[in-house]
Design a protein around this motif. Structure first.
Motif, PDB file in Angstrom:
ATOM      1  N   LEU A 105      -8.224  14.687  -2.014  1.00 53.22           N
ATOM      2  CA  LEU A 105      -7.952  14.278  -3.468  1.00 53.22           C
ATOM      3  C   LEU A 105      -6.698  13.482  -3.637  1.00 53.22           C
ATOM      4  N   SER A 106      -5.596  13.812  -2.671  1.00 51.11           N
ATOM      5  CA  SER A 106      -4.571  12.791  -2.581  1.00 51.11           C
ATOM      6  C   SER A 106      -4.799  11.597  -2.452  1.00 51.11           C
ATOM      7  N   GLN A 107      -6.068  11.230  -1.457  1.00 49.46           N
ATOM      8  CA  GLN A 107      -6.423   9.899  -1.245  1.00 49.46           C
ATOM      9  C   GLN A 107      -7.471   9.372  -2.343  1.00 49.46           C
ATOM     10  N   ARG A 108      -7.469  10.022  -3.564  1.00 51.08           N
ATOM     11  CA  ARG A 108      -8.145   9.479  -4.677  1.00 51.08           C
ATOM     12  C   ARG A 108      -9.714   9.711  -4.529  1.00 51.08           C
ATOM     13  N   LEU A 109     -10.175  10.734  -3.546  1.00 51.91           N
ATOM     14  CA  LEU A 109     -11.562  10.809  -3.646  1.00 51.91           C
ATOM     15  C   LEU A 109     -12.223  11.922  -4.634  1.00 51.91           C
ATOM     16  N   SER A 110     -13.195  11.452  -5.081  1.00 49.57           N
ATOM     17  CA  SER A 110     -13.715  12.515  -6.035  1.00 49.57           C
ATOM     18  C   SER A 110     -13.843  13.962  -5.618  1.00 49.57           C
ATOM     19  N   LEU A 111     -14.004  14.792  -6.597  1.00 54.85           N
ATOM     20  CA  LEU A 111     -14.044  16.217  -6.010  1.00 54.85           C
ATOM     21  C   LEU A 111     -15.133  16.469  -5.333  1.00 54.85           C
ATOM     22  N   TYR A 112     -16.170  15.949  -5.498  1.00 54.39           N
ATOM     23  CA  TYR A 112     -17.402  16.265  -4.763  1.00 54.39           C
ATOM     24  C   TYR A 112     -17.163  15.747  -3.385  1.00 54.39           C
ATOM     25  N   GLU A 113     -16.623  14.808  -3.240  1.00 57.03           N
ATOM     26  CA  GLU A 113     -16.617  13.842  -1.996  1.00 57.03           C
ATOM     27  C   GLU A 113     -15.344  14.568  -1.119  1.00 57.03           C
ATOM     28  N   GLU A 123       0.926  -1.103  -0.027  1.00 54.05           N
ATOM     29  CA  GLU A 123      -0.054   0.052   0.010  1.00 54.05           C
ATOM     30  C   GLU A 123       1.058   1.307   0.009  1.00 54.05           C
ATOM     31  N   LYS A 124       0.429   2.212  -0.742  1.00 51.62           N
ATOM     32  CA  LYS A 124       1.288   3.474  -0.787  1.00 51.62           C
ATOM     33  C   LYS A 124       0.493   4.536  -0.093  1.00 51.62           C
ATOM     34  N   VAL A 125       1.316   5.246   0.877  1.00 50.00           N
ATOM     35  CA  VAL A 125       0.716   6.447   1.727  1.00 50.00           C
ATOM     36  C   VAL A 125       0.345   7.454   0.571  1.00 50.00           C
ATOM     37  N   ALA A 126      -0.871   8.248   0.774  1.00 49.69           N
ATOM     38  CA  ALA A 126      -1.213   9.353  -0.083  1.00 49.69           C
ATOM     39  C   ALA A 126      -0.324  10.661   0.262  1.00 49.69           C
ATOM     40  N   CYS A 127       0.138  11.243  -0.779  1.00 51.80           N
ATOM     41  CA  CYS A 127       1.128  12.391  -0.485  1.00 51.80           C
ATOM     42  C   CYS A 127       0.466  13.598  -0.841  1.00 51.80           C
ATOM     43  N   ALA A 128       0.437  14.639  -0.127  1.00 54.28           N
ATOM     44  CA  ALA A 128       0.038  16.068  -0.452  1.00 54.28           C
ATOM     45  C   ALA A 128       1.143  17.127  -0.360  1.00 54.28           C
TER      46      ALA A 128
END
Ligand SMILES: Nc1ncnc2c1ncn2[C@@H]1O[C@H](COP(=O)(O)OP(=O)(O)OP(=O)(O)O)[C@@H](O)[C@H]1O
Ligand SMILES: Cc1ncc(CO)c(N)n1
Length: 268
Positions: free
Chosen positions: A222-230, A2-7
């Protein structure tokens, strides 16, 4: 594996810890994205206003960007305070090589009203950086500047969001209603649909860094791949809690509480 989300945040500092890079990194951490930062200006500021500015030399901004991009994954990034056109040019040149959603908080003044970017740079921001964004998050005065018209009603906010996308080329626009009376309502336009995000207005003067915290939360999601709305929906809950739990510290507008979603913190 698993890769950590990077912002990543590209912004100015706030030694009093409520806004700028500091708000962004605290928010990334709280929302469980790995936080990284490129500093554009060192700002002597606190809850009462801005006392002094020191701009980081252009080569050093470029070098910081290179250090991050050449070595680290970036899954989403934001910009906050970018004080002048030369800095904007350096950043604009690097943006295409960061293949990730770009969230722009079009910072122009601090909560105290003190200017954070040079007058002439505002046009460059609108013409050159805005079209590179996945999302721009103006408050009412920033939206008024971007579209060149007054924004006084919720209807004006929706029209502004549409115009920022269709006329100015932003990927999407979130026009924030913190500066209007009544409900704290924000409108997101993604090129096809208008969505609204609303919260009860909290009666507080402790709103230093709300805009930074909100755009950083969106970037983290967004870095966690959620949609823009979410991402906006969850970020709105986060910023509302952070304002509700804001600290009455400092003599001016106190800072938001970045850990308000989990616990109260330790009090003396
Ligand atoms: N008193 C309040 N109660 C509830 N929500 C608020 C309040 N003030 C602002 N908000 C919300 O906080 C978020 C940030 O909006 P705001 O318009 O304050 O940003 P900003 O002006 O860019 O912030 P900054 O003060 O950092 O420049 C928005 O979701 C807005 O609706
Ligand atoms: C560095 C910085 N960025 C943004 C804001 C806006 O709140 C601030 N006060 N300081």
């Amino acid at each position: 594996m698993e890769k950590v989300a990077c912002a990543l945040t590209i912004a100015g500092t706030d030694p009093s810890g409520g806004a700028g890079i500091h708000a962004d990194l605290k928010t990334f951490q709280e929302l469980k994205s790995y936080g990284m930062s490129v500093i554009t200006s060192v700002v002597a500021q606190n809850t009462t206003g801005v006392q002094a500015l020191h701009h980081v030399p252009l080569e050093m901004i470029e070098q910081q960007l290179y250090s991050v991009i050449s070595d680290m994954p970036v899954h989403a990034f934001k910009t906050g305070m970018i004080a002048n056109i030369d800095m904007m040019k350096v950043i604009a040149k690097k943006i295409p090589s960061i293949a990730a959603p770009y969230v722009m908080d079009p910072v122009m003044v601090a909560t105290s009203g003190d200017p954070l970017i040079e007058e002439q740079a505002r046009d460059f921001l609108r013409k050159e950086l805005l079209p590179l964004t996945a999302l721009v998050t103006p408050n009412i005065p920033e939206a008024e500047f971007l579209i060149g018209r007054k924004v006084e009603t919720t209807d004006d906010m929706k029209k502004a969001a549409r115009s920022i996308v269709h006329d100015l080329g932003a990927g999407a626009a979130l026009v924030k209603g913190g500066h209007l009376d009544g409900e704290a309502v924000d409108f997101l336009y993604d090129g096809t649909t208008i969505y609204s995000f609303s919260a009860k207005r909290i009666n507080t003067k402790n709103t230093h860094g709300t805009g930074c915290t909100y755009s950083a939360a969106i970037t983290a999601y967004l870095s966690q791949r959620l949609s823009l709305y979410e991402a906006v929906d969850k970020a709105k809950h986060f910023v509302t809690k952070a304002i509700k739990g804001a600290f009455p510290i400092g003599a001016g507008n106190g800072p938001t509480n970045h850990w308000a979603i989990r616990e109260k913190g330790v009090f003396q």
